[in-house]
Write an enzyme that holds these catalytic residues in place. Sequence first.
Site, mmCIF file in Angstrom:
data_model
loop_
_atom_site.group_PDB
_atom_site.id
_atom_site.type_symbol
_atom_site.label_atom_id
_atom_site.label_comp_id
_atom_site.label_asym_id
_atom_site.label_seq_id
_atom_site.Cartn_x
_atom_site.Cartn_y
_atom_site.Cartn_z
ATOM 1 N N GLY A 8 3.945 8.486 -11.016
ATOM 2 C CA GLY A 8 2.932 9.174 -10.215
ATOM 3 C C GLY A 8 1.868 8.193 -9.774
ATOM 4 C CB VAL A 23 1.849 1.983 -7.392
ATOM 5 C CG1 VAL A 23 0.959 1.437 -8.506
ATOM 6 C CG2 VAL A 23 3.043 2.703 -7.988
ATOM 7 C CD GLU A 40 12.655 6.812 -5.023
ATOM 8 O OE1 GLU A 40 12.704 6.693 -3.782
ATOM 9 O OE2 GLU A 40 11.623 6.614 -5.688
ATOM 10 C CE LYS A 53 9.748 2.455 -15.954
ATOM 11 N NZ LYS A 53 9.894 3.890 -15.640
ATOM 12 C CG PHE A 109 -2.170 0.788 1.023
ATOM 13 C CD1 PHE A 109 -2.979 0.589 -0.094
ATOM 14 C CD2 PHE A 109 -2.543 1.751 1.948
ATOM 15 C CE1 PHE A 109 -4.138 1.338 -0.273
ATOM 16 C CE2 PHE A 109 -3.705 2.515 1.777
ATOM 17 C CZ PHE A 109 -4.498 2.300 0.665
#
Lengths: 403, 403
Positions: free
Chosen positions: B298, B12, B185, B200, B9
Amino acid sequence: MINIAILGFGKVGSGVAEVISRGYNLICKEIQDSIRIKYILDLRDFPGSPYQDLIVHDINTILEDPEVKIVCETMGGTKPAFEYSMACLRAGKSVVTSNKEVVANFGNLLCDAARDNGVRYLYEASVGGGIPVIRTIKNALAANEIYEINGILNGTTNYILTQMDRNGKSFDEALAQAQELGYAERDPRADINGDDACRKICILAALAFGMLISPSTVSCVGIRDITQTDVSIAKKFGAAVKLVGSTKRLADGTVDIRVSPCLVPATNPISKVDDVYNAILVRAASLGDVMFYGQGAGSLPTGSAVLSDIMDVAKHLKTVQPTQETWECGDPSLVCDEETTPCQYYAAVDLAPCKLEPYFDSMEVLYTEDGLTAFIAHGVSRKSFEFALSASGAKVFSKLRAL
Amino acid sequence: MINIAILGFGKVGSGVAEVISRGYNLICKEIQDSIRIKYILDLRDFPGSPYQDLIVHDINTILEDPEVKIVCETMGGTKPAFEYSMACLRAGKSVVTSNKEVVANFGNLLCDAARDNGVRYLYEASVGGGIPVIRTIKNALAANEIYEINGILNGTTNYILTQMDRNGKSFDEALAQAQELGYAERDPRADINGDDACRKICILAALAFGMLISPSTVSCVGIRDITQTDVSIAKKFGAAVKLVGSTKRLADGTVDIRVSPCLVPATNPISKVDDVYNAILVRAASLGDVMFYGQGAGSLPTGSAVLSDIMDVAKHLKTVQPTQETWECGDPSLVCDEETTPCQYYAAVDLAPCKLEPYFDSMEVLYTEDGLTAFIAHGVSRKSFEFALSASGAKVFSKLRAL
């Protein structure tokens, strides 16, 4: 074996055939079945073409063949494309189309007919050519309320505007060049006047807001009056003049939908979309801004989009077709008045900013030099903007809607 | 009623909950069912949160509840995310994830497990945040052979490079600012070194070519050595320096896959993608170039992407889930040697073009001024390029891969 029929063997119809031929193995693997073009309906005969044996001239051949489960309508125009599509849906065949004129005018009726007959009506290729924007809005953005869509939806006009910007051409020179290269039709009116973009923004608005607004009720201004002055002033501060189709839902439930040349500031990614490319910028809840960019026309990209619909239907033939969405028929009274609805407008004038400020509440200066101020007025209707400009006594060099 | 569980939690996971809450009616309408978050697995307790009653600490609670059909893995890191995902799939639950580290390293195993158990493993949110690129490549481009993918896949590094370009900041200043604004970060290495972009591009290559290449075998250069000189020379001719993940299939069956800072010429639409935005440019047969642009990170955009997967699974719960695709495990020998494989390279040097031409076969001059030539050499390996540069005796101001 999945049998399909193609209605209309022009640029897009032949593109569909070629894309199937090129990607045959990949397609069969993906749909886990083989696929065959069984009929091609056209007025012409195409002797010598590898497809000549498939040509038929009577729609009933297709309607009466229960083997044909999917029909690609790539005819263009509404007659007889609408009537044929309706007949196919009623005969229990799914229809996929590239025909924006039919979708924008009769999409609600065709979606209803598809639902009533347990088949589907898909139209990925009707907006943005090869850009997979329709499916993406339907699926990926399904959970997001869409606030606003702005798009460069017509490649011909974007090519002309790019030529005016990049090579300093006049509108007429750029149009002539576009015609020479085959980017513009001999009769370029549907592109130049914004009719093509208007049909596409109506389809996008139907998807986003669930109601189909007739293109005939939409305020639509083309690019015929764009001058080298408009383009070259915008260029001074990195902005661009683009033909933009826009739609958003207003708080009172009405829809703001319009097509017109716009001043697009450098910070908006649409300002960099050049040549025959199209781009659709969607603003959605949670997701923010998402943009899709690609070739908005052409035989293979558009054929490829038609094929993505064929595959979608084909994949579901053995299970259950997803339920066809429906669109309400958007009453013309739901379209807000373009002249009096607050929007953003741009002008380049001869007065200094301090001389303009008394006339505009929310004014953003984009550029100044001696004898030139370029600015955007926010939250003002076209009517009030024109009135304020005139009251200021400014000499106006350029005046456009702004994004 | 469709019951889901969220694992983790954090940013995201809480975004998923918020997006469900915001879009609840739209979601239920779309999936034709209601949806409920039944459990949230986290080490923490979140007292006072509206979700506190849903918190559990033991994965077995979720594994043993047959009502839970869909699990969102939004934990980050591979331990215990991989093990938990595997257990959920084996327990007959579909898993959707935002965890690129797990997908890039174990996606093949998880896809296999999903297929073997008749459920699905979906990972839309693992690349490009809210940009619906995975689903689009899988569905809309399914009939198109994909030749090449280039992408700006990391928002943090793109923000830093944009600040260096727009405001003349040094790398360190721009990084500090990104950290202040929460875009980077405290330990920014995974972003700065290119590891995040590397995961990715591995996922995109798996989708495009059907084989998963381990990120550890991919040549990956970050942006730590990019200087203001690199950025400001590129700016002189409208180009930009971007961290680009690239992959393409070569004629011999090997895969060229790499992450490195690139000189992106002004004509490439990726050059205008600024700030924290991401963009993925796909070159495919028939379709040509298609680009997807949006917020790459985000809480809400990423949560929204996770939700699109949840809805995809939910819609099929009552019919048949589409077959899970599988990825081969890409042998490291299939990855071409970055140093010796022909590519494009850019340099800005002190010699005039005529002094450089003898050393480069296919040279494109981008810009010249007194004492500065910026050029791209095409079809040359990095090794040969470095050798030729050194042989020419040029003083090198800037040197990068080029798109």
